[in-house]
Design an enzyme around this catalytic site. Structure first.
Site, short mmCIF file in Angstrom:
data_model
loop_
_atom_site.label_atom_id
_atom_site.label_comp_id
_atom_site.label_asym_id
_atom_site.label_seq_id
_atom_site.Cartn_x
_atom_site.Cartn_y
_atom_site.Cartn_z
N GLY A 11 0.77 -1.23 0.00
CA GLY A 11 0.00 0.00 0.00
C GLY A 11 0.80 1.28 0.00
N ARG A 64 -15.16 -15.51 -10.62
CA ARG A 64 -14.87 -14.07 -10.51
C ARG A 64 -16.13 -13.30 -10.13
NH1 ARG A 64 -10.01 -12.31 -12.15
NH2 ARG A 64 -8.84 -13.71 -13.52
N ARG A 90 -5.91 -8.08 -8.94
CA ARG A 90 -6.93 -8.97 -9.50
C ARG A 90 -7.53 -8.32 -10.75
NH1 ARG A 90 -5.87 -13.52 -8.24
NH2 ARG A 90 -7.93 -14.24 -8.80
N ASN A 106 -6.54 3.59 -12.27
CA ASN A 106 -5.51 2.59 -11.98
C ASN A 106 -4.14 3.19 -12.27
OD1 ASN A 106 -4.40 -0.05 -11.40
ND2 ASN A 106 -4.07 -0.27 -13.60
N HIS A 108 -0.33 2.00 -13.41
CA HIS A 108 0.36 0.87 -14.02
C HIS A 108 1.83 1.26 -14.20
CE1 HIS A 108 0.92 -2.67 -16.55
NE2 HIS A 108 1.55 -1.90 -17.40
C1 GRF Z 1 4.07 -1.82 -7.34
O1 GRF Z 1 4.72 -2.77 -8.17
C2 GRF Z 1 3.59 -0.67 -8.15
O2 GRF Z 1 4.41 -0.46 -9.27
C3 GRF Z 1 2.22 -1.12 -8.61
O3 GRF Z 1 1.71 -1.92 -7.56
C4 GRF Z 1 2.81 -2.48 -6.82
C5 GRF Z 1 2.66 -2.33 -5.34
O4 GRF Z 1 2.34 -1.02 -5.05
N1 GRF Z 1 1.37 0.01 -8.84
P1 GRF Z 1 1.96 -0.58 -3.51
O5 GRF Z 1 3.27 -0.36 -2.78
O6 GRF Z 1 1.18 -1.73 -2.87
O7 GRF Z 1 1.17 0.66 -3.68
#
Ligand code: GRF
Length: 200
Positions: A11, A64, A90, A106, A108
């Site tokens: 997080g 799902r 997910r 989101n 990415h």
């Molecule tokens: C990381 O690999 C980030 O690049 C992607 O989600 C992963 C974990 O992010 N967005 P976080 O530290 O749980 O926010």
């Protein structure tokens, strides 16, 4: 505005989003929700007094729709105006996405449309990229493909491996996502663009 954040892991993106929503920022976090009851991000959110919930996806197996029906209960109850997927691992069905169309973002870890999907840093290095980065986009049913709201660029260094590149990109994720969310809740859709090194 009420912002729900979905995560699967530690997080760090959630933490940066939460800490950006203070003072005269028009949004506040209303829920941190995970598919993993053990996700580290849940404890961090709880420590900050934020409502949390978890729906373990594993008991649902391949169903799902059943998992998403369970996930939707705490999510609807939180009455979010915006949903931020932040390290949420997910894949969501078109039906789930349709319910939140135009209100789900989101982040990415690549410069979309390059490197949709997983293992983005290893793929960029294997391709000999000299530049990498991250993208915040609106979520549509096609994976990692919605309208781009912001991008941050980082240089690829000679001695980079996936971990060092991931760490450099992550520092930009932590700046890009809060900036895009702020514009988004103000209904400003002008693209946010950031370059390396981070300003602050
Ligand atoms: C990381 O690999 C980030 O690049 C992607 O989600 C992963 C974990 O992010 N967005 P976080 O530290 O749980 O926010």
């Amino acid at each position: 505005k009420r912002v729900a954040i979905l995560l699967s892991g530690g997080g760090s993106n959630m933490a940066c989003l939460v800490h950006s929503m203070t003072g005269d920022h028009p949004a506040r976090p209303c829920l941190v929700l995970s598919n993993d009851p053990e996700a580290g991000g849940l404890k961090r959110a709880r420590d900050w007094g934020i409502e949390t919930a978890a729906v373990d996806h594993r008991p649902f197996g391949k169903d799902r729709a059943a998992f998403e029906a369970a996930l939707s209960e705490p999510l609807r109850a939180a009455r979010p105006d915006v949903i931020c997927l932040a390290g949420f691992m997910r894949i969501l069905t078109a039906d789930f996405i349709a319910e939140w169309k135009g209100r789900m973002l989101n982040i990415h870890p690549s410069l979309l449309p390059k490197y949709r999907g997983l293992h983005t840093h290893a793929r960029a290095l294997d391709a000999g990229e000299t530049e990498a980065g991250c993208t915040v986009h609106e979520v549509i049913p096609d994976l990692d493909a919605g309208p781009i709201l912001g991008q941050a660029r980082v240089p690829v260094m000679q001695d980079d491996d996936p971990a060092t590149l991931a760490a450099r990109v992550l520092t930009m994720e932590h700046r890009l996502y809060p900036a895009v969310l702020h514009s988004f809740v103000l209904d400003d859709r002008s693209p946010v663009s950031m370059d390396w090194p981070p300003q602050d």
